[in-house]
Design an enzyme around this catalytic site. Structure first.
Site, PDB file in Angstrom:
ATOM      1  CB  VAL A   1      75.162  38.994  64.728  1.00  0.00           C
ATOM      2  CG1 VAL A   1      74.565  39.942  65.767  1.00  0.00           C
ATOM      3  CG2 VAL A   1      76.529  38.498  65.188  1.00  0.00           C
ATOM      4  CE  LYS A   2      65.630  37.858  65.498  1.00  0.00           C
ATOM      5  NZ  LYS A   2      64.627  36.837  65.881  1.00  0.00           N
ATOM      6  CB  SER A   3      71.459  43.130  65.711  1.00  0.00           C
ATOM      7  OG  SER A   3      71.471  44.246  66.574  1.00  0.00           O
TER       8      SER A   3
ATOM      9  CB  VAL B   1      71.686  41.625  69.711  1.00  0.00           C
ATOM     10  CG1 VAL B   1      71.775  42.861  70.607  1.00  0.00           C
ATOM     11  CG2 VAL B   1      73.068  41.241  69.197  1.00  0.00           C
TER      12      VAL B   1
ATOM     13  CG  ASP C   1      64.350  35.776  62.404  1.00  0.00           C
ATOM     14  OD1 ASP C   1      63.387  35.210  61.860  1.00  0.00           O
ATOM     15  OD2 ASP C   1      64.808  35.425  63.505  1.00  0.00           O
TER      16      ASP C   1
END
Length: 291
Positions: free
Chosen positions: A204-206, A176, A252
């Site tokens: 999902v990376k947010s 994202v 991350d």
């Protein structure tokens, strides 16, 4: 099509009910094929259910990022402390030995560089599925721009990447991204994470934000938080601790590790939070002791 009007305003996220693992430790992905679950198991620790990713893909839009001028000097000493290496294929080939066995999150899309006023204006596939297979990627990372000029194109790239990856058992991580005019608030991330997950992303990376617990509850697949801009080490560990405590399945981090005063100690401290339930206070004390 769904009508934006007429929905109940109040929502029930059932925060008192934990998601069912259904025999597999990665949220929402029990029904994937064996090969994909094997790759997901390289990404997410089977005991904690979480992951520590080291992002060093910044150069594909930023050039020589501070702290990453020499990938071959900076990255190899950090590999032992993380679960996943997130990079472009060009960076991977130059600084990571093929004899190592860490999971590889391969950046497979390109975007506009920082030379442009708005990086969300467009992008495309930089690394196709055959190249991802040859590199033996554990997952593919695709940038998405929800609510920005590049939204339609980036979602198309995400969906096509998911389709290609599922043919060969390679999961897709939907990143994202935030356009320059977008507000990083609960409303935006609630929408963006759900759209990315329902478009097929397996991870999902947010970003972490206020009300994060509800965002995680409403996302049917694991959310991994982005480290974002460089913070003081104590603040970065607090952010990681809050995110994990509120349901994130990993972090991350890039700049908050490789730009730390002691990058190796910072990577170890982050792992203590993510995998060993250290509080931010204990993790920061651990970091200071390592220095």
């Amino acid at each position: 099509m769904a009508d934006k009007e007429g929905f109940k305003i109040s929502k029930d996220f059932h925060l008192d009910i934990k998601p069912s693992s259904e025999g597999f430790h990665v949220k929402g992905l029990n029904h994937c094929d064996w090969g994909m679950k094997n790759r997901l198991s390289k990404i997410f620790n089977s005991k904690s259910g979480n992951t520590v990713m080291l992002a060093f893909d910044h150069g594909y839009i930023m050039g020589s990022t501070s702290g990453l001028e020499r990938l071959d000097v900076v990255i190899p000493p950090l590999m032992e402390e993380v679960d996943v290496l997130m990079a472009t294929r060009g960076a991977l080939r130059t600084c990571i030995t093929p004899t190592q066995d860490k999971a590889i999150c391969l950046r497979t899309t390109y975007d506009s560089s920082v030379m442009y006023d708005d990086m969300s204006i467009g992008g495309g596939i930089s690394t196709d599925i055959e190249s991802a297979i040859r590199i033996n990627a554990s997952c593919m990372a695709v940038q998405t721009f929800i609510g920005a000029p590049g939204e339609k194109n980036s979602l198309e790239l995400l969906c096509r990447s998911v389709d290609a990856g599922e043919k060969y058992g390679i999961p897709t991580l939907g990143v994202v991204a935030v356009g320059k005019d977008m507000v990083r608030d609960n409303k935006f991330f609630s929408l963006a994470t759900r759209i990315v997950a329902e478009s097929g992303a397996h991870i999902v990376k947010s970003y972490y934000c206020e009300g994060f617990e509800k965002i995680v509850a409403a996302c049917p697949v694991p959310i991994v938080i982005a480290g974002g801009k460089k913070l003081p080490e104590q603040e970065a560990l607090t952010m990681a601790y809050k995110a994990i405590s509120e349901g994130a399945h990993g972090v991350d981090m890039g700049r908050n590790i490789f730009q730390a005063e002691n990058p190796k100690a910072m990577a170890k401290a982050v792992a203590k939070v993510v995998h060993e339930n250290f509080s931010d206070k204990l993790a920061y004390e651990f970091y200071l002791d390592m220095k």
